[in-house]
Structure formats: C-alpha cells, structure tokens
Design a protein around this motif. Structure first.
Motif, mmCIF file in Angstrom:
data_model
loop_
_atom_site.group_PDB
_atom_site.id
_atom_site.type_symbol
_atom_site.label_atom_id
_atom_site.label_comp_id
_atom_site.label_asym_id
_atom_site.label_seq_id
_atom_site.Cartn_x
_atom_site.Cartn_y
_atom_site.Cartn_z
ATOM 1 N N GLU A 102 33.328 31.095 -56.472
ATOM 2 C CA GLU A 102 34.578 31.405 -55.532
ATOM 3 C C GLU A 102 34.201 31.522 -54.049
ATOM 4 O OE1 GLU A 102 37.326 30.745 -56.630
ATOM 5 O OE2 GLU A 102 37.754 31.505 -58.655
ATOM 6 N N GLY A 103 32.834 31.596 -53.674
ATOM 7 C CA GLY A 103 32.799 32.266 -52.474
ATOM 8 C C GLY A 103 33.027 33.645 -52.180
ATOM 9 N N LEU A 104 33.298 34.004 -50.874
ATOM 10 C CA LEU A 104 33.663 35.354 -50.704
ATOM 11 C C LEU A 104 34.977 35.809 -51.219
ATOM 12 C CD1 LEU A 104 33.031 35.183 -46.689
ATOM 13 C CD2 LEU A 104 31.722 36.267 -48.507
ATOM 14 N N GLY A 105 36.019 35.000 -51.414
ATOM 15 C CA GLY A 105 37.105 35.139 -52.154
ATOM 16 C C GLY A 105 37.776 36.364 -51.649
ATOM 17 N N ASP A 106 38.265 37.183 -52.604
ATOM 18 C CA ASP A 106 39.104 38.350 -52.318
ATOM 19 C C ASP A 106 38.401 39.650 -52.394
ATOM 20 O OD1 ASP A 106 41.627 36.772 -52.079
ATOM 21 O OD2 ASP A 106 42.187 37.209 -54.111
ATOM 22 N N TYR A 107 37.009 39.487 -52.695
ATOM 23 C CA TYR A 107 36.394 40.851 -52.974
ATOM 24 C C TYR A 107 35.048 40.994 -52.310
ATOM 25 C CZ TYR A 107 39.560 40.277 -56.754
ATOM 26 O OH TYR A 107 40.927 39.924 -57.506
ATOM 27 N N PHE A 108 34.581 39.794 -51.447
ATOM 28 C CA PHE A 108 33.320 40.105 -50.764
ATOM 29 C C PHE A 108 33.611 39.861 -49.285
ATOM 30 C CE2 PHE A 108 31.529 38.987 -55.044
ATOM 31 C CZ PHE A 108 30.673 40.062 -54.987
ATOM 32 N N ARG A 109 32.577 40.243 -48.660
ATOM 33 C CA ARG A 109 32.478 39.963 -47.258
ATOM 34 C C ARG A 109 30.856 39.831 -46.924
ATOM 35 N NH1 ARG A 109 30.010 44.392 -44.607
ATOM 36 N NH2 ARG A 109 30.131 46.173 -45.587
ATOM 37 N N MET A 110 30.612 39.300 -45.618
ATOM 38 C CA MET A 110 29.363 38.841 -45.416
ATOM 39 C C MET A 110 28.632 39.979 -44.341
ATOM 40 S SD MET A 110 27.783 35.652 -43.518
ATOM 41 C CE MET A 110 27.870 36.242 -41.923
ATOM 42 N N GLU A 111 27.598 40.595 -44.627
ATOM 43 C CA GLU A 111 26.853 41.409 -43.900
ATOM 44 C C GLU A 111 26.712 40.968 -42.396
ATOM 45 O OE1 GLU A 111 26.708 44.471 -42.692
ATOM 46 O OE2 GLU A 111 26.428 45.186 -44.769
ATOM 47 N N GLU A 112 26.571 41.775 -41.515
ATOM 48 C CA GLU A 112 26.090 41.213 -40.124
ATOM 49 C C GLU A 112 24.941 40.310 -40.443
ATOM 50 O OE1 GLU A 112 24.429 43.195 -36.119
ATOM 51 O OE2 GLU A 112 25.760 44.391 -37.422
ATOM 52 N N ASN A 113 24.492 39.353 -39.468
ATOM 53 C CA ASN A 113 23.612 38.565 -39.544
ATOM 54 C C ASN A 113 22.266 39.342 -39.498
ATOM 55 O OD1 ASN A 113 25.035 36.192 -39.772
ATOM 56 N ND2 ASN A 113 24.469 35.274 -37.960
ATOM 57 N N GLY A 114 21.048 38.918 -40.295
ATOM 58 C CA GLY A 114 20.041 39.786 -40.397
ATOM 59 C C GLY A 114 18.990 38.818 -41.408
ATOM 60 N N TRP A 115 18.206 39.776 -41.949
ATOM 61 C CA TRP A 115 17.168 39.223 -42.926
ATOM 62 C C TRP A 115 16.648 40.284 -43.813
ATOM 63 C CZ3 TRP A 115 11.655 40.821 -42.604
ATOM 64 C CH2 TRP A 115 11.561 41.789 -41.628
ATOM 65 N N LEU A 116 16.283 40.074 -45.072
ATOM 66 C CA LEU A 116 15.614 40.998 -45.899
ATOM 67 C C LEU A 116 14.116 41.220 -45.653
ATOM 68 C CD1 LEU A 116 16.652 42.794 -48.484
ATOM 69 C CD2 LEU A 116 15.833 40.990 -49.820
ATOM 70 N N ASP A 117 14.092 42.457 -45.539
ATOM 71 C CA ASP A 117 12.683 42.807 -45.349
ATOM 72 C C ASP A 117 12.106 43.120 -46.509
ATOM 73 O OD1 ASP A 117 10.268 44.240 -44.749
ATOM 74 O OD2 ASP A 117 10.997 45.072 -43.209
ATOM 75 N N PHE A 118 11.224 42.725 -47.060
ATOM 76 C CA PHE A 118 10.901 42.688 -48.717
ATOM 77 C C PHE A 118 9.447 43.252 -48.721
ATOM 78 C CE2 PHE A 118 9.993 42.201 -53.021
ATOM 79 C CZ PHE A 118 11.173 42.210 -53.703
ATOM 80 N N ASN A 119 9.159 44.331 -49.348
ATOM 81 C CA ASN A 119 7.815 44.807 -49.781
ATOM 82 C C ASN A 119 7.790 45.097 -51.279
ATOM 83 O OD1 ASN A 119 5.589 46.877 -49.881
ATOM 84 N ND2 ASN A 119 5.120 46.027 -47.989
ATOM 85 N N ALA A 120 6.889 44.218 -52.014
ATOM 86 C CA ALA A 120 6.747 44.647 -53.356
ATOM 87 C C ALA A 120 6.577 45.929 -53.723
ATOM 88 C CB ALA A 120 5.789 43.753 -53.959
ATOM 89 N N GLU A 121 5.482 46.607 -52.936
ATOM 90 C CA GLU A 121 5.486 48.132 -53.245
ATOM 91 C C GLU A 121 6.510 49.018 -52.904
ATOM 92 O OE1 GLU A 121 2.692 49.161 -55.156
ATOM 93 O OE2 GLU A 121 2.244 47.149 -55.382
ATOM 94 N N ASN A 122 7.110 48.869 -51.633
ATOM 95 C CA ASN A 122 7.761 50.052 -50.989
ATOM 96 C C ASN A 122 9.386 49.741 -51.142
ATOM 97 O OD1 ASN A 122 5.432 51.379 -50.242
ATOM 98 N ND2 ASN A 122 5.183 49.862 -48.338
ATOM 99 N N GLY A 123 9.913 48.500 -51.481
ATOM 100 C CA GLY A 123 11.370 48.170 -51.633
ATOM 101 C C GLY A 123 11.645 47.345 -50.608
ATOM 102 N N CYS A 124 13.049 47.095 -50.407
ATOM 103 C CA CYS A 124 13.716 46.239 -49.419
ATOM 104 C C CYS A 124 14.552 46.892 -48.588
ATOM 105 C CB CYS A 124 14.072 44.969 -50.026
ATOM 106 S SG CYS A 124 15.412 45.216 -51.283
ATOM 107 N N ILE A 125 14.956 46.273 -47.384
ATOM 108 C CA ILE A 125 15.958 46.774 -46.615
ATOM 109 C C ILE A 125 16.595 45.524 -45.841
ATOM 110 C CG2 ILE A 125 14.280 47.317 -44.709
ATOM 111 C CD1 ILE A 125 15.907 49.668 -44.084
#
Length: 359
Positions: free
Chosen positions: A297-320
């Motif tokens: 459905e895409g964003l539809g009635d229930y979702f919004r898009m977060e501010e542009n950015g990127w996922l900083d992912f570290n397998a040991e420490n987590g993601c942000i």
C-alpha cells in the motif's frame, strides 16, 4: 572579510535549501509511488522466517488477501531461516489454504541462522497434508532458496520486483553474493540491480529513537543474522526501505470468529498459548503485518517517511538512523503516532477473511 563571510553564509543557506527540497521531493516520490501502487499490482517476493512465530502466518494471510484484491502478484515465497525444518511446509500449507497451491517456494538447506524453537506447532501444520492438501513438509522438499530467487528475478521485467523480508536476511545475502549460473549470466548483484525495484525490510526497529542510541532488533541482529545484514545494508544496489512499526498494533482477536480449521487461527492460538497461556483475545504485536502493508500500500494512512538519512549499521554495536547526507539509497519508514487502534482494526478485519473460492 565581510564579503567572504557573506559568500559563506549564502552557500550555507543554499545547501540547506537544497537538502530540504531533496527531502520533500523524496517523500513526494514515495507518495506518488503509493498512488501508483493503488492502480497496478506490486510484483513481490516474500521472504520469511516462518515457523517460530505466528505473525509470519498473519503476514502471508494478509498478502493473499491483497492478491485477492488484485493489489499484488506473489511471485514466490522464500524461507531463509533454516533452523525450523518445517518452515517451507507451513508456507505451502498456507498457500494451499488460500487456493494458490502453485506458488513457487524456496527454502534454506542450511541451519546457520534462525530461531530453532517451534512455538506455533509448525511441525504439526506442515505434516497435516490431509487438512490442507499440500505437498511440501520439510525444507528439503522445496527448491533451494537462492536458486529460486535467481530464477524468479531472471524472468521479470527490469526494475519491477519488490523484495520483502519480514524475517532474517541470509537468504537475500545469498542472492546478492551469488555467481552467474545456468539460470542467468548475471551475478546476484547485477541481477538485483537490474530486476529489483526496492528491498522492503522489517528491521532497524527504533533506530530513529530520540535518545540517539544504537538499537538491535530480532531480524537484523539475532540468531546469527547480523553480519549478513551488515553486508546487505552497505552493499545493496537498489533502494532499501526500513520499516519501523507494529509494536502496539495488536492482532488476533478477529480470528475467534473464524472456523477452527483456519490455519491462521491455529498458528496464532498455539503461539499465544505457548507464551504463558495467552488466548486470541490477548492478541499479538504485528511487526510483520504492517511491513506487508507498506510493501503493498505504500505510506497509506499509517506511515510517514523519516527525514532523509542513512542507516549506520554495526553488527556488534547496533544500528542508528543518521539524518545526514550520504551515498546510500536508504529510507526509513515509521508508523504515525496515534494510529495503533485504527491500524489494528484494519488488519484484524483482513486476516479474518475466508479464502477466495474462485481463484
């Protein structure tokens, strides 16, 4: 000196304006895509860790009902978490229950990732071929998952496929790192780059938290999956949409009014009972279901898009989620505030619908 400062200030304001316009444009693009999805079928590969949790069953039930509404074409189902040996069998039983017995199913033949605890009687459901009329019982009875994914993609138009993961990520990693073969002369990276429009993933939950702390979630980090996720996040050649929602969207109570033979009701009943003797009235969070909703459905009635950015992912420490400019094609989709009840009512209604008889 004043002229130099003036030039710097002008450049700074210009960069902010460009960034703001880019963010606004991206959200408009996603909304436009949502409107387009409403008028044409989404071609989708469904990748799940079916067997240890009932919300995968609810998610596949929701997907079948969307297919009944002509909103999605299910190209195939992938079980990529091999520690429950009956995951592919449950998928086949569900597909037969919803009158789509010929959907291709691929399964992991290894046991490197996944939860090995059968909390929803996956073995019982997979072996109940009398009730559901399916053929696959064990994962080894299905096609090998990476081979099926390559075959499915090779037969599709360019940039046409949504790859959806509601479980772990090793199956998609295997596809991305696959070599050319008799199915396609393209590598996995080339095949994905040519055929896949986007990867929609349930993962990176709460990575946009206000405390600006790294987080770890079940799908992306646990049961051996973190290094595979890290590689995908850093190397995936097409846009990735991380979906964050469903924690307080409770589903299951609507299944009380369905027949006892309903496979979704059986899975939810068993899983809830396994968790401290709960019942359908207690319900279950709906992370997997809301991700299916966004994929179709895409964003539809229930979702919004977060501010542009990127996922900083570290397998040991987590993601942000980092709200800074970058070279990645990352998008973070989060559930709107105060939508839990309405979202739950919407999903509960759909997963309780009976199979369509005239497919």
């Amino acid at each position: 000196m004043m002229a130099k400062k003036s030039l710097l200030y002008t450049a700074f304001i210009f960069s902010i304006a460009v960034y703001a316009c880019t963010s606004s444009s991206t959200e408009k693009d996603i909304k436009s895509s949502s409107a387009q999805q409403a008028t044409q079928k989404v071609k989708l590969i469904f990748d799940t860790d079916m067997g240890s949790d009932c919300d995968d069953v609810g998610a596949l039930a929701l997907l079948h009902q969307y297919a009944n509404e002509e909103k999605v074409e299910i190209l195939g189902c992938i079980y990529s978490s091999g520690k429950v040996p009956y995951g592919a069998g449950v998928i086949d039983a569900i597909n037969h229950y919803y009158k789509r017995p010929n959907l291709p199913i691929g399964a992991s033949y290894d046991t490197l990732v996944g939860d090995n605890v059968d909390k929803m009687s996956a073995e019982k459901l997979a072996k109940d071929t009398t009730s559901f009329g399916h053929d696959i019982i064990l994962n080894s009875d299905a096609l090998e998952q990476m081979q099926l994914s390559r075959k499915l993609l090779a037969n599709q138009e360019d940039s046409s496929v949504t790859y959806l993961t509601i479980g772990h990520t090793k199956g998609l990693y295997d596809l991305l790192t696959s070599k050319p073969d008799e199915i396609s002369s393209l590598s996995g990276e080339e095949l994905i780059g040519q055929k896949v429009k986007k990867w929609v993933a349930l993962g990176a939950l709460d990575a946009n938290n206000p405390d600006n702390e790294r987080r770890k979630d079940w799908n992306f980090f646990f049961n051996g999956t973190a290094p595979y996720t890290e590689y995908l996040v850093r190397n995936f050649p097409v846009p990735i949409y991380f979906v964050n929602g469903g924690k307080q969207v409770m589903t299951g109570k609507s299944l009380e009014n369905t027949p006892a033979s309903n496979i979704v009701r059986q899975a939810y009943t068993t899983w809830l009972n396994w968790h401290g003797g709960k019942t359908l009235a207690d319900q279950r969070p709906s992370w997997d279901l809301v991700t299916v909703y966004f994929a179709v459905e895409g964003l539809g009635d229930y979702f919004r898009m977060e501010e542009n950015g990127w996922l900083d992912f570290n397998a040991e420490n987590g993601c942000i989620w980092r709200k800074t400019k970058n070279e990645y094609q990352h998008f973070y989709i989060t559930q709107k505030a105060d939508t839990d009840s309405a979202f739950a009512a919407y999903l509960n209604k759909i997963i309780a619908l009976p199979p369509k008889l005239d497919i």
